[in-house]
Design a protein around this motif. Structure first.
Motif, PDB file in Angstrom:
ATOM      1  N   LYS A 113     -12.025  -7.918  -3.216  1.00 25.60           N
ATOM      2  CA  LYS A 113     -10.626  -7.681  -3.600  1.00 25.60           C
ATOM      3  C   LYS A 113     -10.298  -8.307  -4.953  1.00 25.60           C
ATOM      4  CE  LYS A 113      -8.925  -6.953   1.074  1.00 25.60           C
ATOM      5  NZ  LYS A 113      -7.967  -7.342   2.131  1.00 25.60           N
ATOM      6  N   GLN A 121     -14.134  -3.751  -3.365  1.00 27.53           N
ATOM      7  CA  GLN A 121     -13.372  -3.608  -2.125  1.00 27.53           C
ATOM      8  C   GLN A 121     -13.595  -4.801  -1.199  1.00 27.53           C
ATOM      9  OE1 GLN A 121     -14.997   0.258  -1.206  1.00 27.53           O
ATOM     10  NE2 GLN A 121     -13.109   1.300  -1.815  1.00 27.53           N
ATOM     11  N   LEU A 135       0.838  -1.187   0.000  1.00 30.48           N
ATOM     12  CA  LEU A 135       0.000   0.000   0.000  1.00 30.48           C
ATOM     13  C   LEU A 135       0.870   1.232   0.000  1.00 30.48           C
ATOM     14  CD1 LEU A 135      -2.890   1.081   0.210  1.00 30.48           C
ATOM     15  CD2 LEU A 135      -2.632   1.039   2.678  1.00 30.48           C
ATOM     16  N   ASP A 144      -3.269  -2.016  -5.114  1.00 30.55           N
ATOM     17  CA  ASP A 144      -4.163  -1.454  -4.095  1.00 30.55           C
ATOM     18  C   ASP A 144      -4.982  -0.286  -4.632  1.00 30.55           C
ATOM     19  OD1 ASP A 144      -1.993   0.347  -4.266  1.00 30.55           O
ATOM     20  OD2 ASP A 144      -2.347   1.055  -2.227  1.00 30.55           O
ATOM     21  N   ARG A 145      -4.715   0.125  -5.883  1.00 31.35           N
ATOM     22  CA  ARG A 145      -5.424   1.296  -6.388  1.00 31.35           C
ATOM     23  C   ARG A 145      -5.652   1.198  -7.891  1.00 31.35           C
ATOM     24  NH1 ARG A 145      -4.029   7.139  -4.049  1.00 31.35           N
ATOM     25  NH2 ARG A 145      -4.029   5.725  -2.252  1.00 31.35           N
ATOM     26  N   GLU A 163      -9.916   2.028  -4.214  1.00 29.81           N
ATOM     27  CA  GLU A 163      -8.752   1.901  -3.339  1.00 29.81           C
ATOM     28  C   GLU A 163      -9.007   0.786  -2.332  1.00 29.81           C
ATOM     29  OE1 GLU A 163      -5.953   4.515  -0.277  1.00 29.81           O
ATOM     30  OE2 GLU A 163      -7.705   5.433  -1.217  1.00 29.81           O
ATOM     31  N   ILE A 164      -8.028  -0.097  -2.201  1.00 24.74           N
ATOM     32  CA  ILE A 164      -8.085  -1.159  -1.203  1.00 24.74           C
ATOM     33  C   ILE A 164      -7.217  -0.727  -0.037  1.00 24.74           C
ATOM     34  CG2 ILE A 164      -7.695  -3.602  -0.735  1.00 24.74           C
ATOM     35  CD1 ILE A 164      -9.814  -3.090  -2.878  1.00 24.74           C
ATOM     36  N   LYS A 165      -7.821  -0.501   1.111  1.00 23.61           N
ATOM     37  CA  LYS A 165      -7.067   0.044   2.242  1.00 23.61           C
ATOM     38  C   LYS A 165      -6.338  -1.023   3.039  1.00 23.61           C
ATOM     39  CE  LYS A 165     -10.111   3.992   2.627  1.00 23.61           C
ATOM     40  NZ  LYS A 165      -9.614   5.274   2.858  1.00 23.61           N
ATOM     41  N   ASN A 166      -6.723  -2.282   2.865  1.00 19.00           N
ATOM     42  CA  ASN A 166      -6.098  -3.369   3.608  1.00 19.00           C
ATOM     43  C   ASN A 166      -5.814  -4.511   2.648  1.00 19.00           C
ATOM     44  OD1 ASN A 166      -5.166  -5.135   5.543  1.00 19.00           O
ATOM     45  ND2 ASN A 166      -7.214  -5.682   6.275  1.00 19.00           N
ATOM     46  N   GLY A 167      -4.613  -4.520   2.076  1.00 15.41           N
ATOM     47  CA  GLY A 167      -4.257  -5.553   1.116  1.00 15.41           C
ATOM     48  C   GLY A 167      -4.293  -5.043  -0.304  1.00 15.41           C
TER      49      GLY A 167
END
Length: 199
Positions: free
Chosen positions: A51, A48, A10, A102-103, A80-84
């Motif tokens: 994933k 999200q 990230l 992640d984005r 946006e993936i905030k965890n992974g």
């Protein structure tokens, strides 16, 4: 390569651009019946959660209607993936662009039927892993091998230096894939901005 799976980290990378705000509470959603991702508010929430995102550019372009947006809308979605990270696949006319990222950003700031560009981000924590990502792009997407090797050789001779270099486009998938190399040896994580443009 060992450690390559851990290279997609990230990165709080803020680039200029317009992003559509998606406020409120999303309603439950799934991918479309054919398994393709949707990029309306509920569809982004589903990406999200799962994933994973699959986009169809087998015609050479990504239409706004195919991702659940109105034809001619000027929305520019961002996921946006905030965890992974998410597993991203973009199906082109002759092959598939695949990444763990992640984005994801789409440039749709126009009134046309399709997006002009898809952008995602790759990161590496060492020059060796970064070079492996570059070579992977050469093998997968047809990025120019000689230019890639010259860049790797030059950067390896000054690993604490900086380099901004555009490599591509590679066209082996039937899409135009460009690796925007943003290397800064003083930083812990190195970034490649990948641009996927219609053929």
């Amino acid at each position: 390569m060992k450690g390559l799976a851990a290279t997609f980290l990230l990165v709080p990378l803020l680039l200029a651009g317009c992003v559509v705000p998606y406020g409120g509470t999303p309603t439950p959603a799934t991918a479309s019946a054919d398994g393709l991702a949707r990029l309306d508010r509920a569809g982004i929430a589903q990406i999200q959660a799962s994933k994973s995102a699959r986009l169809d550019m087998t015609s050479g372009q990504l239409t706004k209607e195919s991702v659940g947006l109105g034809n001619g809308t000027s929305q520019a979605p961002e996921v946006e993936i905030k965890n992974g990270v998410m597993a991203l696949s973009i199906e082109g006319p002759r092959g598939t662009v695949r990444a763990s990222t992640d984005r994801l950003r789409l440039n749709g700031m126009n009134n046309g039927a399709g997006f002009s560009e898809i952008t995602y981000f790759l990161t590496a924590s060492s020059l060796d892993d970064y070079s492996a990502l570059v070579r992977d792009g050469v093998d997968r997407y047809g990025l120019p091998r000689e230019s890639a090797e010259r860049w790797i050789e030059s950067t390896s001779s000054q690993p604490r230096g900086k380099s901004d270099f555009a490599l591509g486009p590679g066209t082996s998938t039937g899409l135009n894939v460009t690796y925007d190399l943003r290397y800064d040896g003083a930083k812990e994580n190195q970034v490649i901005i990948v641009h996927v443009n219609p053929s």
